[in-house]
Enzyme design. Structure first.
Site, PDB file in Angstrom:
ATOM      1  N   ASP A 290      16.509 -22.089 -15.695  1.00  0.00           N
ATOM      2  CA  ASP A 290      17.012 -20.731 -15.302  1.00  0.00           C
ATOM      3  C   ASP A 290      16.967 -19.736 -16.428  1.00  0.00           C
ATOM      4  OD1 ASP A 290      18.196 -18.598 -13.809  1.00  0.00           O
ATOM      5  OD2 ASP A 290      20.128 -19.264 -14.460  1.00  0.00           O
TER       6      ASP A 290
ATOM      7  N   TYR B 128      19.583 -15.288 -12.494  1.00  0.00           N
ATOM      8  CA  TYR B 128      19.393 -15.628 -11.176  1.00  0.00           C
ATOM      9  C   TYR B 128      18.177 -16.289 -10.832  1.00  0.00           C
ATOM     10  CZ  TYR B 128      23.916 -12.935 -11.118  1.00  0.00           C
ATOM     11  OH  TYR B 128      25.175 -12.466 -11.341  1.00  0.00           O
ATOM     12  N   HIS B 129      17.608 -16.879 -11.696  1.00  0.00           N
ATOM     13  CA  HIS B 129      16.147 -17.573 -11.464  1.00  0.00           C
ATOM     14  C   HIS B 129      16.240 -19.000 -11.626  1.00  0.00           C
ATOM     15  CE1 HIS B 129      14.669 -13.610 -13.524  1.00  0.00           C
ATOM     16  NE2 HIS B 129      15.103 -13.190 -12.148  1.00  0.00           N
ATOM     17  N   PRO B 130      17.116 -19.743 -10.727  1.00  0.00           N
ATOM     18  CA  PRO B 130      17.050 -21.340 -10.834  1.00  0.00           C
ATOM     19  C   PRO B 130      15.796 -21.741 -10.130  1.00  0.00           C
ATOM     20  CG  PRO B 130      18.438 -20.331  -9.015  1.00  0.00           C
ATOM     21  CD  PRO B 130      18.234 -19.308  -9.915  1.00  0.00           C
TER      22      PRO B 130
END
Length: 582
Positions: free
Chosen positions: A309, A483-485
């Site tokens: 992330d 918010y970039h899993p």
């Protein structure tokens, strides 16, 4: 007066059959693309299952309201991580889209493809055929760029991309100028030949409306009789016939149903949902499955591992002139902005407000940019709350190529129980060094002459934060997820990869994963654009089509930059063919 959501609503359909050619799980960025591409010939029947419901909300469709759906249980899974040891044991918010359009219906609408070398790195890590030369044609296929197509940009795809309000607020241009004054480049197009530098940020908005994957891809496809979309469907597991996927089990409104796939089951549930669903189906690490009392159907140790992330924090200043957006955050101005958007689809309601950006290298020996800036002409939290009274501005900054790795694993065989998530943020020394660079380089940029007439007191981190220890403590306390899993079902050929370069799950026939979970490594930027690209390319593979020929468009890539912290020499362009030969 225009209808509130003309042309963007998605309706529900009921199950027409118990058998389909393809079953897609998840109507997010990837699932919407696949639903469109797999049905456009009319030859195949497709079932799309989505755990959420309608995307008709004004708060989804109006770009400036982006903070609302992300924090709303109706539209997003409100996942929470385990206590993160690198962040003072804080539990981090990890929202994922639970609505038609998935996370593309709740995200910030930022369109960043990533650097060309990100994709070359994928190929080097075993994802053969996913280098930049081969993926660029699919970025172009997906895109409808507001300023026309060229060697890098598409102008005929479903996904509309533009510059929002074209940086009308003077703070946007002052930030870009400050980056140039600090010795970095200006870039005409961060999604074109040169990502590195400062310039305009691009967003997925069309005619003032959020252009999610649901609006771009799913809505047109729902007019086709060979696509069935079922919302409010919680998928329990993939059904297996030995080592072959045969269908899925799901529940809707208290009723459990099973449907069969005559060709393939495709998981597009995202970097949290897809590995969780594989494990619920008995596919994963034996140790993890047995601990959750789930029978092992197929041992695949990489499922749920390699989770990555982006972290970021806000560098905030008071603004000495009344030009920031903070003056528009009271209830009366918000009402006026909303009314104008409903009537005209323009104004401050028609943008995400991230209209300028920057991409730089953290150190002299970094091969390509690893720091990203989102500039905002306001001082506020991502949830929309003001940071302080009065005018201000901020820049979101993060180290985008982390070396720390986490995991996502099921806790039990109950599909309604959220999985265990841990990113292990900042566990690698290089990641902590990267955030020290973020503070020092950003402070230098923000103190350039271009911002002198606007820059007031530094609110965050605060001038007292100077030493390595002080910076580390600040980051542990203040950093938030971007918010970039991603990367939890990585693509490759090694023993920890989950899918092969054709996106097929290793060892299981007729089962694929197509979403951001299959990224081998996280890209330098936001993830919606590369996720859509992955689905576009995977659709051709699923249908047995020849993939598009590689591009020979040159990109800015100069090895001399690796020995310099600042760009001071002309760069050389390297073509895709040259990269393949290297």
């Amino acid at each position: 007066m225009r209808a509130p959501f003309d042309g963007v609503m998605c309706e529900r359909k009921t199950v027409k059959s118990t058998q389909y050619d393809y079953i897609i799980v998840g109507a997010g960025s990837a699932g919407c693309v696949l639903a469109n591409r797999l049905t456009e010939s009319g030859e195949h029947s497709v079932l799309l299952l989505e755990s959420g419901g309608s995307d008709r909300s004004l708060f989804i469709q109006m770009p400036t309201a982006l903070s609302i759906p992300m924090g709303t249980k109706k539209y997003a899974w409100q996942f929470e991580t385990e206590a993160e040891p690198g962040l003072d044991n804080r539990r981090m918010h990890c929202p994922r889209g639970k609505v038609l359009g998935g996370s593309s219906s709740i995200n910030g609408m930022v369109y960043v493809r990533g650097h060309a070398r990100d994709f070359d790195e994928w190929a080097e890590r075993g994802a053969t055929g996913w280098d930049y030369a081969h993926v660029l044609p699919y970025f172009k296929k997906a895109e409808n760029w507001a300023f026309g197509g060229d060697a890098y940009r598409g102008d005929a795809g479903p996904l509309n991309v533009n510059n929002g309000n074209n940086m009308r607020n003077p703070l946007y241009k002052a930030f870009v100028s400050a980056g140039v004054e600090a010795g970095y480049w200006a870039t005409e197009d961060c999604n074109g030949a040169q990502q590195e530098g400062f310039g305009a940020m691009h967003m997925t908005v069309k005619n003032g409306v959020r252009w999610s994957a649901a609006n771009a891809y799913l809505r047109p496809a729902m007019k086709r009789s060979n696509l069935t979309v079922i919302s409010d469907a919680l998928v329990h597991k993939v059904l297996l016939d030995g080592k072959q996927a045969s269908g899925v089990r799901f529940s809707r409104r208290g009723k459990v149903q099973e449907v069969q796939a005559t060709r393939e089951v495709i998981l597009s549930a995202g970097s949290i949902g897809s590995p969780h669903l594989l494990e619920l189906s008995g596919i994963g690490s034996r140790e993890v499955l047995e601990a959750a009392s789930v029978p092992v159907a197929h041992e695949l140790p990489g499922v749920g591992e390699n989770l990555q992330d982006h972290l970021e924090f806000y560098f905030q200043f008071r603004c000495t002139k009344p030009v920031s957006l903070n003056g528009s955050l009271n209830w009366w101005n918000k009402l006026l902005i909303g009314m104008r958007w409903v009537l005209l689809r323009n104004g401050l309601g028609a943008t995400n407000h991230f209209e300028s950006c920057g991409f730089i290298r953290s150190k002299a020996n970094v091969e390509w940019p690893d720091l990203q800036y989102h500039f905002l002409p306001a001082a506020m939290r991502y949830d929309g709350r003001e940071a302080f009274d009065g005018d201000g501005f901020q820049v979101h900054i993060g180290h985008n190529k982390p070396l720390s790795r986490g995991y996502v694993h099921l806790k039990s065989g109950d599909p309604s129980e959220p999985p265990k998530i841990c990113f292990n943020y900042l566990q690698h020394d290089k990641d902590r060094e990267g955030f020290r660079d973020c503070v020092r380089l950003t402070r230098e940029i923000m103190h350039q002459p271009a911002l002198d007439e606007y820059r007031g007191e530094e609110i965050q981190p605060g001038v007292a934060v100077q030493t390595d220890e002080q910076i580390d403590a600040f980051v542990r306390r203040a950093a938030e997820s971007a918010y970039h899993p991603s990367c939890s079902c990585k693509m490759g050929t090694d023993e920890m990869s989950v899918v092969d370069p054709q996106t097929r799950v290793h060892g299981i026939d007729c089962l694929r994963v197509v979403d951001s979970s299959i990224f081998p490594s996280i890209t330098n930027g936001n993830l919606n654009a590369p996720t859509i690209m992955v689905a576009e390319r995977a659709a051709d593979m699923i249908l047995g089509k020849l993939t598009l020929p590689p591009s020979d468009a040159p990109v800015v890539m100069d090895s001399q930059w690796a020995s310099q912290q600042r760009p001071g020499q002309p760069t050389r362009c390297v073509t895709g063919v040259e990269r393949e030969q290297q």
